[in-house]
Design a protein around this motif. Structure first.
Motif, PDB file in Angstrom:
ATOM      1  N   ILE A 147       0.863  -1.174   0.000  1.00 32.00           N
ATOM      2  CA  ILE A 147       0.000   0.000   0.000  1.00 32.00           C
ATOM      3  C   ILE A 147       0.901   1.225   0.000  1.00 32.00           C
ATOM      4  O   ILE A 147       1.834   1.318   0.795  1.00 32.00           O
ATOM      5  CB  ILE A 147      -0.904   0.012   1.253  1.00 32.00           C
ATOM      6  N   ALA A 148       0.662   2.135  -0.920  1.00 29.03           N
ATOM      7  CA  ALA A 148       1.461   3.365  -0.999  1.00 29.03           C
ATOM      8  C   ALA A 148       0.526   4.533  -1.270  1.00 29.03           C
ATOM      9  O   ALA A 148      -0.355   4.440  -2.125  1.00 29.03           O
ATOM     10  CB  ALA A 148       2.515   3.261  -2.097  1.00 29.03           C
ATOM     11  N   LEU A 149       0.708   5.615  -0.544  1.00 25.61           N
ATOM     12  CA  LEU A 149      -0.151   6.783  -0.718  1.00 25.61           C
ATOM     13  C   LEU A 149       0.627   7.948  -1.295  1.00 25.61           C
ATOM     14  O   LEU A 149       1.856   8.003  -1.211  1.00 25.61           O
ATOM     15  CB  LEU A 149      -0.775   7.196   0.618  1.00 25.61           C
ATOM     16  N   ASP A 150      -0.106   8.865  -1.904  1.00 22.51           N
ATOM     17  CA  ASP A 150       0.434  10.175  -2.231  1.00 22.51           C
ATOM     18  C   ASP A 150       0.175  11.079  -1.033  1.00 22.51           C
ATOM     19  O   ASP A 150      -0.990  11.309  -0.660  1.00 22.51           O
ATOM     20  CB  ASP A 150      -0.261  10.775  -3.468  1.00 22.51           C
ATOM     21  N   ASN A 151       1.225  11.576  -0.406  1.00 25.01           N
ATOM     22  CA  ASN A 151       1.040  12.498   0.714  1.00 25.01           C
ATOM     23  C   ASN A 151       0.223  13.709   0.277  1.00 25.01           C
ATOM     24  O   ASN A 151       0.257  14.108  -0.892  1.00 25.01           O
ATOM     25  CB  ASN A 151       2.401  12.987   1.233  1.00 25.01           C
ATOM     26  N   ARG A 152      -0.475  14.321   1.209  1.00 23.58           N
ATOM     27  CA  ARG A 152      -1.190  15.558   0.903  1.00 23.58           C
ATOM     28  C   ARG A 152      -0.232  16.570   0.269  1.00 23.58           C
ATOM     29  O   ARG A 152       0.929  16.684   0.671  1.00 23.58           O
ATOM     30  CB  ARG A 152      -1.833  16.142   2.157  1.00 23.58           C
ATOM     31  N   GLY A 153      -0.713  17.257  -0.761  1.00 22.65           N
ATOM     32  CA  GLY A 153       0.127  18.219  -1.471  1.00 22.65           C
ATOM     33  C   GLY A 153       0.980  17.614  -2.559  1.00 22.65           C
ATOM     34  O   GLY A 153       1.700  18.339  -3.250  1.00 22.65           O
ATOM     35  N   HIS A 154       0.916  16.299  -2.731  1.00 19.49           N
ATOM     36  CA  HIS A 154       1.783  15.599  -3.669  1.00 19.49           C
ATOM     37  C   HIS A 154       0.959  14.697  -4.591  1.00 19.49           C
ATOM     38  O   HIS A 154      -0.133  14.251  -4.226  1.00 19.49           O
ATOM     39  CB  HIS A 154       2.804  14.728  -2.927  1.00 19.49           C
ATOM     40  N   ASP A 171      -1.580  23.307   7.264  1.00 22.92           N
ATOM     41  CA  ASP A 171      -2.226  22.078   6.812  1.00 22.92           C
ATOM     42  C   ASP A 171      -1.241  20.930   6.637  1.00 22.92           C
ATOM     43  O   ASP A 171      -1.650  19.796   6.373  1.00 22.92           O
ATOM     44  CB  ASP A 171      -2.950  22.318   5.481  1.00 22.92           C
ATOM     45  N   TYR A 172       0.059  21.230   6.780  1.00 20.90           N
ATOM     46  CA  TYR A 172       1.089  20.203   6.617  1.00 20.90           C
ATOM     47  C   TYR A 172       1.822  19.896   7.921  1.00 20.90           C
ATOM     48  O   TYR A 172       2.923  19.336   7.900  1.00 20.90           O
ATOM     49  CB  TYR A 172       2.096  20.639   5.545  1.00 20.90           C
ATOM     50  N   ASP A 173       1.218  20.260   9.023  1.00 20.61           N
ATOM     51  CA  ASP A 173       1.769  19.844  10.306  1.00 20.61           C
ATOM     52  C   ASP A 173       2.014  18.330  10.269  1.00 20.61           C
ATOM     53  O   ASP A 173       1.200  17.576   9.715  1.00 20.61           O
ATOM     54  CB  ASP A 173       0.777  20.207  11.420  1.00 20.61           C
ATOM     55  N   ASN A 226       1.676  16.060  12.365  1.00 14.98           N
ATOM     56  CA  ASN A 226       0.575  15.265  12.923  1.00 14.98           C
ATOM     57  C   ASN A 226      -0.549  15.077  11.910  1.00 14.98           C
ATOM     58  O   ASN A 226      -1.216  14.034  11.893  1.00 14.98           O
ATOM     59  CB  ASN A 226       0.037  15.931  14.190  1.00 14.98           C
ATOM     60  N   ALA A 227      -0.774  16.079  11.066  1.00 15.22           N
ATOM     61  CA  ALA A 227      -1.797  15.954  10.029  1.00 15.22           C
ATOM     62  C   ALA A 227      -1.386  14.908   8.997  1.00 15.22           C
ATOM     63  O   ALA A 227      -2.226  14.116   8.530  1.00 15.22           O
ATOM     64  CB  ALA A 227      -2.038  17.295   9.361  1.00 15.22           C
ATOM     65  N   MET A 228      -0.098  14.890   8.647  1.00 14.85           N
ATOM     66  CA  MET A 228       0.371  13.919   7.665  1.00 14.85           C
ATOM     67  C   MET A 228       0.349  12.504   8.238  1.00 14.85           C
ATOM     68  O   MET A 228       0.000  11.547   7.544  1.00 14.85           O
ATOM     69  CB  MET A 228       1.771  14.306   7.188  1.00 14.85           C
ATOM     70  N   VAL A 229       0.695  12.385   9.513  1.00 16.93           N
ATOM     71  CA  VAL A 229       0.573  11.085  10.185  1.00 16.93           C
ATOM     72  C   VAL A 229      -0.897  10.670  10.226  1.00 16.93           C
ATOM     73  O   VAL A 229      -1.234   9.496  10.026  1.00 16.93           O
ATOM     74  CB  VAL A 229       1.158  11.159  11.608  1.00 16.93           C
ATOM     75  N   GLY A 230      -1.782  11.652  10.441  1.00 14.29           N
ATOM     76  CA  GLY A 230      -3.207  11.358  10.476  1.00 14.29           C
ATOM     77  C   GLY A 230      -3.729  10.806   9.165  1.00 14.29           C
ATOM     78  O   GLY A 230      -4.658   9.978   9.157  1.00 14.29           O
ATOM     79  N   GLY A 256       5.502  23.816   6.661  1.00 13.89           N
ATOM     80  CA  GLY A 256       4.625  23.306   7.705  1.00 13.89           C
ATOM     81  C   GLY A 256       5.076  22.017   8.356  1.00 13.89           C
ATOM     82  O   GLY A 256       4.662  21.707   9.475  1.00 13.89           O
ATOM     83  N   SER A 257       5.915  21.248   7.672  1.00 12.91           N
ATOM     84  CA  SER A 257       6.256  19.903   8.160  1.00 12.91           C
ATOM     85  C   SER A 257       7.636  19.811   8.793  1.00 12.91           C
ATOM     86  O   SER A 257       8.072  18.727   9.162  1.00 12.91           O
ATOM     87  CB  SER A 257       6.175  18.900   6.998  1.00 12.91           C
TER      88      SER A 257
END
Length: 250
Positions: free
Chosen positions: A53-60, A71-73, A75-79, A178-179
């Protein structure tokens, strides 16, 4: 390509193969295809009996683009990864990240060890606690009118990579700002799952793999010979070391 929504953010992902699941989290300015599909990680892991399973991170990639650094904290990306596990009904997985993806992987392994059987931290060593990743020089390069005139070498490298991947440059600049979150030594020392740290021997961005491993009980180090930050992902020594590490999980 399947996707799901985590609040207002749509996250694109792939889910292929059968067997014990492994979740792959790509690095800054990349996407699931550039980091995991084209270098044959997905096909190799499937060949070795894994559900990948592989995701595109938010913003990517194909996921939602956001332009507020908040929006790129981290914790949000971990979420987003946590929400993906919930969406797929996965209680426990192996995880592998690269660069920024390793920050995400390490954070989830630390905070929810019941969901992470093992963690592979690629392209990130002691800079997990000593450096927040690419700096404002890279954000400025991403916001420049063009590659021409960018004199900062690191900024130029990331801008060229972002142009190559046809990324949303404004979203990446927001993500970078943000990250950039550092873990503490105490947080790193609390990671209780098996960890492999894999860094190129000429990587000048990641920081020392051994210095990070010294802080994590039982962590292993994999040197990726003669590879820098951008060229380590597809190296055979990297894939062979990861497959060996995974083969030793009970």
């Amino acid at each position: 390509m399947p996707s799901f929504r985590n609040g207002p953010v749509e996250i694109a992902y792939l889910d292929e193969g059968e067997g014990y699941p492994i979740v792959l989290v790509h690095g800054f300015a990349s996407n699931k295809n550039i980091t995991w599909v084209y270098p044959r990680w997905v096909s190799e892991l499937k060949r070795h009996g894994r559900r990948v399973i592989a995701l595109d991170n938010r913003g990517h990639g194909e996921s939602t683009k956001l332009y507020d650094p908040n929006d790129y904290d981290l914790n949000a990306m971990v979420g987003d990864v946590r929400a993906l596990l919930d969406h797929l009904g996965l209680d426990r997985v192996d995880m592998m990240g690269y660069s920024l993806g390793s920050r995400v992987t390490g954070c989830l392994a630390r905070s929810e060890p019941q969901r992470v059987r093992s963690a592979i931290l690629g392209g990130l060593g002691v800079d997990m606690i000593e450096g927040g990743g690419p700096g404002e020089n890279v954000a400025n390069a991403l916001e420049a009118v063009s590659l021409d005139g960018i004199t900062d070498s690191v900024g130029r490298t990331f801008r060229a990579f972002a142009d190559q991947t046809r990324s949303d440059l404004k979203a990446l600049a927001a993500c970078l700002r943000g990250s950039r979150c550092l873990a503490t030594r105490e947080e790193i020392a609390s990671i209780a799952v098996p960890v492999l740290i894999a860094v190129g021997t000429i990587d000048e961005i990641a920081g020392s793999a051994r210095a990070l491993a010294a802080l994590i009980p039982g962590a292993e180090v994999l040197d990726i010979p003669d590879r820098d930050h951008m060229r380590a992902v597809g190296d055979r020594a990297f894939s062979a070391g990861v497959l060996d590490f995974l083969s030793r999980r009970p």
